[in-house]
Design an enzyme around this catalytic site. Structure first.
Site, mmCIF file in Angstrom:
data_model
loop_
_atom_site.group_PDB
_atom_site.id
_atom_site.type_symbol
_atom_site.label_atom_id
_atom_site.label_comp_id
_atom_site.label_asym_id
_atom_site.label_seq_id
_atom_site.Cartn_x
_atom_site.Cartn_y
_atom_site.Cartn_z
ATOM 1 N N ASP A 138 57.503 -6.651 81.642
ATOM 2 C CA ASP A 138 58.350 -6.601 80.453
ATOM 3 C C ASP A 138 59.763 -7.100 80.735
ATOM 4 O OD1 ASP A 138 58.964 -6.029 77.806
ATOM 5 O OD2 ASP A 138 59.506 -3.954 78.209
ATOM 6 N N CYS A 192 38.383 -2.116 66.158
ATOM 7 C CA CYS A 192 38.737 -0.817 65.599
ATOM 8 C C CYS A 192 37.724 -0.377 64.548
ATOM 9 C CB CYS A 192 40.128 -0.876 64.956
ATOM 10 S SG CYS A 192 41.464 -1.161 66.127
ATOM 11 N N CYS A 202 51.621 5.418 59.842
ATOM 12 C CA CYS A 202 52.965 4.887 60.130
ATOM 13 C C CYS A 202 53.947 5.307 59.032
ATOM 14 C CB CYS A 202 52.919 3.364 60.243
ATOM 15 S SG CYS A 202 54.551 2.639 60.584
ATOM 16 N N CYS A 252 45.139 7.296 67.239
ATOM 17 C CA CYS A 252 44.078 6.361 67.615
ATOM 18 C C CYS A 252 42.918 7.098 68.290
ATOM 19 C CB CYS A 252 44.634 5.299 68.561
ATOM 20 S SG CYS A 252 43.386 4.128 69.153
#
Length: 381
Positions: A138, A192, A202, A252
């Site tokens: 990153d 998914c 969210c 999730c």
């Protein structure tokens, strides 16, 4: 160093996998150093849609971000690695600022880079030859998740996180771009299915469509990368999140069954600031020196002192904590940052007993933007 061994790409792969596992990495895969065409096209569409906010590093040319050879001309392969940072469930702590799991412990950049460099040395020693390799996590202009997906580490979920069938999505990605021919892995595949839990959960609606997150709405962006004001219409939706957000990962199903407790002590809560922040203590931090003493060596330095204090002001306002009033009042009176003063004003407007400090500050405040915040908090705008 002993004479170089003549090894095949397959033998190189076996060596890399064995040494990476021995170094403590939970996931390891290999892909070629050729351009990441699918990732580059995804990035191009995202940029053109204006969803990158002011993330300058994500606004760089697609040709740079999607091509490993732009970072190392001699590159032949990309070794993509994953390490779990999952520290367990968030403990209950009402009245404090929630910290995303990846930032509970020590700054991952430092910890992972150290092991990456050791891994490169181990590869050289095993093969008996020098290799040119660039090690990072990153920290350079490369689509690391796209490289990791092509290297087989996982697939892109609806929340745009890379999901591993082995460990879920709570893992850091690290890379070695190396001038060594290594047999590649097949790209990561998965789905998914019909699940849309992340999109439904969210708070800001940042997941605009499957796999597409609008940074302008994302709580992680707003509380970490954003250096300015948090838009007033989004502040309440941040809730108690003082640094980052795990909501789309917490709901999730893969993480509910696959998340693996980290084996790296650096990422455990006791190695850093832990899962929560004391709002009064953070709001009272006035100098960069004090900020560095408290949070140096952790990812919490990313938004800077003003950014982290700003976030804690918002959380205090959302929780309507009377116990934080003195700290907010002092921040409004004396903090050097207009961003902090403005968000302290917003918070005071939401807590019983905050009007007196707002009225007094309005007479003294030199910054026009902060005065607007005060007037809005007083209901005058």
């Amino acid at each position: 160093m002993t004479p170089a061994l003549k090894t095949s790409p397959k033998e190189n792969r076996e060596t890399v996998l064995r040494l990476a596992r021995a170094a403590g990495f939970d996931l390891v895969g290999v892909t070629s150093a050729e351009p990441l065409e699918k990732g580059g096209e995804r990035l191009r569409r995202w940029q053109e849609a204006g969803m990158s906010a002011d993330l300058g590093y994500m606004q760089r040319p697609v040709e740079l971000l999607s091509n490993p050879k732009k970072l190392q001309k001699s590159a032949r392969s990309v070794i993509s690695l994953g390490v779990s940072y999952y520290g367990g469930d968030h403990p209950e702590n009402i009245g404090a600022g929630h910290v995303a799991r990846y930032a509970w412990g020590r700054d991952y950049h430092d910890s992972i880079k150290e092991r990456l460099l050791r891994l490169r040395g181990d590869i050289e020693a095993e093969l008996g030859t020098r290799v040119k390799a660039r090690a990072f996590t990153d920290a350079v202009p490369l689509l690391e998740r796209s490289a990791a997906q092509r290297a087989g580490l996982g697939f892109f979920g609806r929340n745009a996180c890379l999901i591993s069938r082995e460990v879920g999505s709570y893992f850091f990605i690290a890379d070695l771009i190396i001038d060594l021919d290594i047999e590649p892995d097949a790209p990561g595949e998965g789905t998914c299915g019909r699940c849309s839990r992340c999109m439904d959960a969210c708070p800001t609606g940042a997941i605009r469509e499957p796999g597409v997150v609008d940074a302008r709405l994302c709580i992680s962006y707003l509380t970490i990368e954003n250096r300015g004001d948090i838009p007033p219409d989004l502040r309440e939706r941040i809730g108690d999140r003082a640094f980052g957000c795990d909501i789309c990962q917490e709901v999730c199903p893969y993480n509910k069954t696959k998340a693996r407790k980290t084996g790296w002590s650096d990422f455990l809560p006791e190695a850093g600031a832990g899962p929560y922040l004391d709002l009064r203590e953070v709001i009272a931090v006035r100098t960069e020196e004090e900020f560095e003493r408290r949070f140096g060596g952790t990812a919490l330095t990313r938004p800077g002192r003003a950014g982290l204090v700003r976030n804690c002001c918002v959380v205090a306002g959302n929780l309507r904590l009377g116990s934080v009033l003195p700290a907010l009042e002092e921040a409004l009176r004396s903090d050097d940052s207009p961003v902090v003063r403005g968000h302290a004003a917003w918070a005071l407007g939401r807590i019983d007993g905050g009007r007196r400090a707002l009225t007094e500050a309005l007479e003294e405040e030199p910054d026009g933007g902060v005065r607007e915040e005060i007037e809005a908090a007083l209901g005058r705008s």
